[in-house]
Design a protein around this motif. Sequence first.
Motif, mmCIF file in Angstrom:
data_model
loop_
_atom_site.group_PDB
_atom_site.id
_atom_site.type_symbol
_atom_site.label_atom_id
_atom_site.label_comp_id
_atom_site.label_asym_id
_atom_site.label_seq_id
_atom_site.Cartn_x
_atom_site.Cartn_y
_atom_site.Cartn_z
ATOM 1 N N UNK A 165 34.232 57.837 84.965
ATOM 2 C CA UNK A 165 35.195 58.413 84.015
ATOM 3 C C UNK A 165 36.017 57.297 83.359
ATOM 4 N N UNK A 166 35.296 56.277 82.908
ATOM 5 C CA UNK A 166 35.932 55.073 82.371
ATOM 6 C C UNK A 166 36.750 55.341 81.114
ATOM 7 N N UNK A 167 36.455 56.450 80.412
ATOM 8 C CA UNK A 167 37.212 56.733 79.192
ATOM 9 C C UNK A 167 38.691 56.973 79.470
ATOM 10 N N UNK B 114 28.852 49.118 85.898
ATOM 11 C CA UNK B 114 28.433 50.376 85.299
ATOM 12 C C UNK B 114 29.693 51.067 84.808
ATOM 13 N N UNK B 115 29.731 51.388 83.525
ATOM 14 C CA UNK B 115 30.854 52.122 82.944
ATOM 15 C C UNK B 115 30.366 53.537 82.649
ATOM 16 N N UNK B 116 30.779 54.473 83.480
ATOM 17 C CA UNK B 116 30.283 55.839 83.379
ATOM 18 C C UNK B 116 31.360 56.744 82.812
ATOM 19 N N UNK B 117 30.965 57.680 81.937
ATOM 20 C CA UNK B 117 31.958 58.574 81.352
ATOM 21 C C UNK B 117 31.365 59.878 80.865
ATOM 22 N N UNK C 98 26.451 51.143 80.169
ATOM 23 C CA UNK C 98 27.285 52.301 79.862
ATOM 24 C C UNK C 98 26.438 53.553 80.094
ATOM 25 N N UNK C 99 26.917 54.427 80.974
ATOM 26 C CA UNK C 99 26.194 55.648 81.346
ATOM 27 C C UNK C 99 27.000 56.852 80.888
#
Length: 372
Positions: A159-161, A188-191, A38-39
């Motif tokens: 922008x996973x949120x 990779x879950x980036x937000x 998570x980034x």
Amino acid sequence: MIDNPFLIYGYEGPEYFCDREQETAELISALKNGCNVTLMSPRRYGKTGLILNCFHHLQEEKSEIVCFYVDIYATHTLSDFVQTFGKAVLGKLDSPLQKMEGLIGKLFRNSQITISPDLITGMPQLSLQFQPQHAVSTLEDIFSYIGQSGRRCIVAFDEFQQISDYSEENVEALLRTYVQQTHNVHFIFSGSKQHLMSEMFNSPKHPFYRSTEKMSLKLLDEEKYYQFAASKLTLRDVSLPRDVFHNIYKQVDGVTWYLQSVMNRLYRLKSQEVTEEAWHNVIGSIIKCEEDDYKRLMHLLTANQSALLLAIAREGVVAEPMSGLFLRTHNLKSASSVQRALQYLVNEEYLYHSDEGYIIYDRFFGLWLKSV
């Protein structure tokens, strides 16, 4: 050949990517060792660049790795997500094209696959057409397609949120199931909305609870960016005095995208040295180009919201926006009305709650507000 080394968008290789050596190494290490990541950081800190830089190094080391960057910022439903995800991966895991069509035809039972040339490259590009009621089964088909390829893959959802706003229920749980089951892929879950991302990955109430390593992207180191910028300007025989750069860095709070925007324009100037006047003029020209949009944004606000926004812009950063002193200084109404306005401005990303306090999210917008 890149005409201007200060890229505002996109990624063109390590030569045009400043620092982030430690973050790159940490992200690559986590992925190599079987971890999902998570980034998190505010927008324009350089998350996308970091992801693409990691992709470059991973594929340079092991060319068989297939990397997918999937930006879901513009998605509003599960169908949007599936469409975006499918477009990113279909046709990238099989060759020749005829074999690819055969596999896809067997897997995607509730979808129509269309093939058309990419407008830029001319290469065949596949896209999905499906009914919204088949979004879940089509998502399953996409994960099956990736899994059956047998290829080692990295998928970055940026922008996973956004998935927390989808109207459909249990999207997080659905994705978590497929992530767990697709063993040849790391994610990779980036937000950028850190409170939403933190809730999704740190709360026991959510399916992704404690399922990833966490990384938070900080501001670029001032000295390292100075060395990067000065070396690039040298290509034009332009010098960048250290004290002048320090003032530029402070003016935009060291945020990557704003630094790049200023330096991109300074690189165009035909001068032998960057002066205080030069960078002030550059920022002024950027703000002038955006002024109509800034006025439109202000017209969308209520009187209370615009008054609070102007007050915070004039202060620069406000740790306690509901304190009596702040309310009196800026002639604001009650603390309750400020609290309601504050919540709206944060949710709509006019404001950002940093470690020091509340600041204007768009640094150029904040500079324009100070001049109003």
